[in-house]
Design an enzyme around this catalytic site. Structure first.
Site, PDB file in Angstrom:
ATOM      1  N   SER A 108       0.851  -1.190   0.000  1.00 62.82           N
ATOM      2  CA  SER A 108       0.000   0.000   0.000  1.00 62.82           C
ATOM      3  C   SER A 108       0.882   1.234   0.000  1.00 62.82           C
ATOM      4  O   SER A 108       1.728   1.406   0.881  1.00 62.82           O
ATOM      5  CB  SER A 108      -0.952  -0.006   1.201  1.00 62.82           C
ATOM      6  OG  SER A 108      -0.254  -0.162   2.416  1.00 62.82           O
TER       7      SER A 108
ATOM      8  N   GLY B  79       0.039   4.738  -0.342  1.00 62.46           N
ATOM      9  CA  GLY B  79      -0.563   6.055  -0.149  1.00 62.46           C
ATOM     10  C   GLY B  79      -1.209   6.578  -1.414  1.00 62.46           C
ATOM     11  O   GLY B  79      -2.039   5.909  -2.041  1.00 62.46           O
TER      12      GLY B  79
ATOM     13  N   GLY C 178      -1.542   4.574  -4.609  1.00 60.45           N
ATOM     14  CA  GLY C 178      -2.436   3.415  -4.641  1.00 60.45           C
ATOM     15  C   GLY C 178      -1.784   2.211  -3.992  1.00 60.45           C
ATOM     16  O   GLY C 178      -1.181   2.311  -2.921  1.00 60.45           O
TER      17      GLY C 178
ATOM     18  N   ASP D 102      -5.593  -2.178   8.201  1.00 58.10           N
ATOM     19  CA  ASP D 102      -6.153  -3.385   8.820  1.00 58.10           C
ATOM     20  C   ASP D 102      -7.365  -3.874   8.038  1.00 58.10           C
ATOM     21  O   ASP D 102      -7.558  -5.084   7.863  1.00 58.10           O
ATOM     22  CB  ASP D 102      -6.562  -3.100  10.263  1.00 58.10           C
ATOM     23  CG  ASP D 102      -5.424  -2.516  11.083  1.00 58.10           C
ATOM     24  OD1 ASP D 102      -4.258  -2.841  10.781  1.00 58.10           O
ATOM     25  OD2 ASP D 102      -5.695  -1.731  12.005  1.00 58.10           O
TER      26      ASP D 102
END
Length: 314
Positions: free
Chosen positions: A221, A223, A226, A253
């Site tokens: 991931s 930010g 994408g 999460d």
């Protein structure tokens, strides 16, 4: 069944302020208390998705009792190892005016060698009846630096699949044991690579290295860039929809929960990352971590953009 492990569970308190004034008296507009810790957030999302899940790990003291009671109230299955210390409190301050979130995190209790043996036995038993097990968050004091690595070995020996979401030494040692899937974020990836900045091409090379270690699925991931999702044969660049974010705590999460749900349901790789990205965005629209609204989720899944990247693994 899916089992989530949270070795450093928390009682999460969210304070809502019009604006945070440092060095002055601040009066709350609202406060919310949730059972927290990254793996518990994963379990709450999986429960919202209607999947059979058990939250495991360590809890202790009065905070531990509250964590257990709140999960009971929400109908989330849980089976924790009780310890002598006090489970930590984690505070998130939401500044509505600046649209900023400030986190204040306690370090958590010390885990004894006897407690560690108990969680290893718990993991062994849970792995025998769980298709997926997630390992999320920081390692509390007293846990060996290779603690996640030890647990991944146990999980794999029992035919279950481990998903790892951690940082620092815990991530590094865990990666060497080749879990089924990993989900580092941009900060964790830069730390692992010892870089202050990270380009998309460097992230692609890092994901390739993880796959070469024997990890079957890698979700990075990144930010605003994408996310990148790697299988042994394919790489996808994922763009989540832009949403009106209320609280971004716990979005990673929620992504882990989406990955676990997708793998549990044997979805194709593209559908797994669609679900994971939609879960992350749906969590951002909710006031507390570890929450998704199914109505939001279905609409967001349609808006996720997934593009295949060719030849990167050749």
């Amino acid at each position: 069944m899916i089992t989530t492990l949270t070795l450093n569970a928390a009682l999460d308190k969210t304070y809502y302020l019009q604006t945070l004034s440092i060095g002055q008296t601040n009066r709350l507009r609202d406060v919310h208390i949730e059972p927290g810790g990254k793996g518990i957030n994963v379990a709450k999302v999986l429960h919202s998705l209607g999947l059979e899940v058990t939250a495991g790990g360590f809890i202790g003291g009065n905070n531990g009792k509250v964590i257990s009671a709140l999960l009971q109230d929400r109908g989330v299955g849980h089976e924790f190892i009780g310890i002598q210390g006090e489970s930590r409190t984690c505070l998130t301050i939401i500044d509505n005016e600046r649209e900023e979130e400030t986190e204040i995190l306690e370090s958590g209790p010390n885990i004894s060698s006897e407690d560690w043996e108990k969680i290893c036995h718990f993991t062994d038993a849970a792995a025998k009846k769980s298709t997926i097990m997630t390992l999320s968050g920081s390692l509390p004091q007293g846990v060996p630096a290779d603690g996640y690595g030890q647990l991944i070995d146990i999980i794999k020996q029992n035919g279950s699949k481990a998903i790892l979401d951690s940082s620092g030494a815990a991530l590094r040692y865990g990666l060497e044991k080749a879990p089924f899937a990993v989900k580092p974020n941009e900060r964790e990836l830069k730390q692992w690579l010892n870089k202050e900045t990270l380009s998309l091409s460097e992230a692609l090379e890092a994901g390739k290295m993880f796959i070469q270690k024997g990890i079957q699925y890698v979700c990075l991931s990144l930010g605003k860039e994408g996310a990148l999702f790697f299988t042994r044969d394919e790489v996808f660049h994922v763009k989540a929809p832009v949403v009106n974010a209320v609280n971004t705590i716990g979005c990673g999460d929620a992504m882990v929960a989406g990955l676990a749900a997708g793998f549990y349901q044997n979805l194709p790789a593209r559908d797994v990352i669609l679900l994971a990205a939609a879960c992350g965005s749906a969590n951002a629209m909710m006031p507390q971590a570890g929450q998704v609204a199914l109505t939001d989720l279905e609409e967001l899944r349609k808006q996720v953009v997934v593009k295949k990247i060719d030849n990167i693994l050749s």
